[in-house]
Write a protein that holds these residues in place. Structure first.
Motif, mmCIF file in Angstrom:
data_model
loop_
_atom_site.group_PDB
_atom_site.id
_atom_site.type_symbol
_atom_site.label_atom_id
_atom_site.label_comp_id
_atom_site.label_asym_id
_atom_site.label_seq_id
_atom_site.Cartn_x
_atom_site.Cartn_y
_atom_site.Cartn_z
ATOM 1 N N GLN A 142 54.015 24.100 -6.182
ATOM 2 C CA GLN A 142 54.387 23.471 -4.910
ATOM 3 C C GLN A 142 54.021 24.372 -3.734
ATOM 4 N N ARG A 143 54.124 25.685 -3.907
ATOM 5 C CA ARG A 143 53.821 26.635 -2.836
ATOM 6 C C ARG A 143 52.317 26.936 -2.727
ATOM 7 N N ASP A 144 51.499 26.239 -3.508
ATOM 8 C CA ASP A 144 50.039 26.464 -3.512
ATOM 9 C C ASP A 144 49.678 27.883 -3.907
ATOM 10 N N PRO A 183 44.210 22.273 -11.194
ATOM 11 C CA PRO A 183 43.231 21.182 -11.141
ATOM 12 C C PRO A 183 43.469 20.219 -9.981
ATOM 13 N N GLU A 184 44.674 20.192 -9.451
ATOM 14 C CA GLU A 184 44.995 19.444 -8.236
ATOM 15 C C GLU A 184 46.184 20.115 -7.574
ATOM 16 N N ARG A 185 46.302 19.959 -6.263
ATOM 17 C CA ARG A 185 47.435 20.525 -5.543
ATOM 18 C C ARG A 185 48.673 19.669 -5.800
ATOM 19 N N PHE A 186 49.844 20.282 -5.680
ATOM 20 C CA PHE A 186 51.082 19.541 -5.891
ATOM 21 C C PHE A 186 51.194 18.389 -4.903
ATOM 22 N N CYS A 187 50.810 18.613 -3.653
ATOM 23 C CA CYS A 187 50.899 17.544 -2.650
ATOM 24 C C CYS A 187 49.990 16.376 -3.006
ATOM 25 N N GLU A 188 48.867 16.648 -3.664
ATOM 26 C CA GLU A 188 47.968 15.579 -4.107
ATOM 27 C C GLU A 188 48.584 14.804 -5.269
ATOM 28 N N PHE A 189 49.239 15.514 -6.174
ATOM 29 C CA PHE A 189 49.944 14.886 -7.292
ATOM 30 C C PHE A 189 51.019 13.938 -6.757
#
Length: 217
Positions: free
Chosen positions: A116-118, A124-130
Motif C-alpha cells: 500500500q505504501r508503494d 506486478p501492479e500498484r495497490f492503488c491499481e488493484f
C-alpha cells in the motif's frame, strides 16, 4: 442496482511457491466447488449472471459448480500476485519468504502494508491499481440486470470488503486470512451503495462429515 455474491475459489495448490504452480484446484478444491454448486441449486437461489476471473482456479471452480450459466471472464477479478510480491519483498527488503502457516499469518499484514505504501518496486501492479480495478468491475456488475455470482479470490474479496466498510490495511489482511475456500460473501445495494450482508458463509461444508473440507489455503 443488483446484489453480488462473491465466491472464493476452491482449494488450490497450497504447497506452491510461484503463481503458475499455485493456479490449479486440488482434488479437494474440485469437491468443495461441486458441493457449493449443489447447495446453491438445492436452495433455489436465483442468479441471472455469472462472472469469473481468468485464472485457472477460477475457471475450474465455476466448471465444478455446474450452475448452468454462461460465465463472463474478466481479468479485473483476478487475485493479487501474493507469491510474486513476497519474493520481491524478500529480495528488496530482506523479509524472509514464509515457510509455514504461522509465518504466512505474520507475513501477509506486513506485505499488504508495504504494498500500500508503494515500497515494493517489483510489484506486478500498484495497490492503488488493484483497488481501482476491483471498484470498477464490481460497480459495473452491480449496475447490470439481475443478481450475479462472481467467482474470484480471497485477496480480492477482502479488498472489496475494505472498500465498502472503509477498513484499514491491517483489517483487510485479517479478513483475507479468515476467508474459507468456496465461501460466499454478499454485497447488497442499500441506499445506492453496496453493503455487506454476508461474509465467509460455508453452509455446504457445515455438516460434520465435511468439516475436513473447511480450508483456508
Amino acid at each position: 442496482m443488483s446484489h453480488i455474491t462473491l465466491i472464493r475459489h476452491g482449494q488450490a495448490n497450497s504447497g506452491a511457491t510461484d503463481e503458475q504452480s499455485y493456479d490449479k484446484l486440488s482434488t479437494l478444491g474440485h469437491q468443495q466447488s461441486a458441493w457449493l454448486g449443489a447447495h446453491l441449486k438445492a436452495q433455489n437461489q436465483h442468479h441471472a449472471r455469472l462472472f469469473t476471473g481468468t485464472l485457472r482456479r477460477h475457471v475450474e471452480t465455476e466448471a465444478a459448480m455446474q450452475m448452468g450459466l454462461t460465465p463472463i471472464r474478466d481479468a479485473r477479478l483476478n487475485e493479487l500476485e501474493y507469491l510474486t510480491l513476497a519474493r520481491a519483498m524478500e529480495k528488496e527488503h530482506g523479509v524472509p519468504f514464509p515457510t509455514d502457516q504461522a509465518g504466512f499469518t505474520t507475513h501477509l499484514p506486513m506485505l499488504f502494508a508495504a504494498w500500500q505504501r508503494d515500497e515494493i518496486a517489483g510489484a506486478p501492479e500498484r495497490f492503488c491499481e488493484f483497488e481501482a480495478r476491483i471498484s470498477d468491475v464490481l460497480r459495473e456488475i452491480a449496475e447490470g440486470d439481475g443478481p450475479a455470482l462472481v467467482v474470484t479470490s480471497g485477496g480480492l474479496i477482502a479488498c472489496a470488503m475494505r472498500q465498502v466498510l472503509r477498513l484499514d490495511i491491517g483489517a483487510m489482511a485479517q479478513l483475507a486470512l479468515a476467508i474459507y475456500n468456496t465461501s460466499q460473501h454478499r454485497l447488497f445495494p442499500i441506499g445506492g451503495q453496496l453493503s455487506p450482508t454476508m461474509f465467509n458463509a460455508i453452509p455446504h461444508l457445515e455438516d460434520p462429515s465435511r468439516h475436513f473440507a473447511q480450508t483456508h489455503v
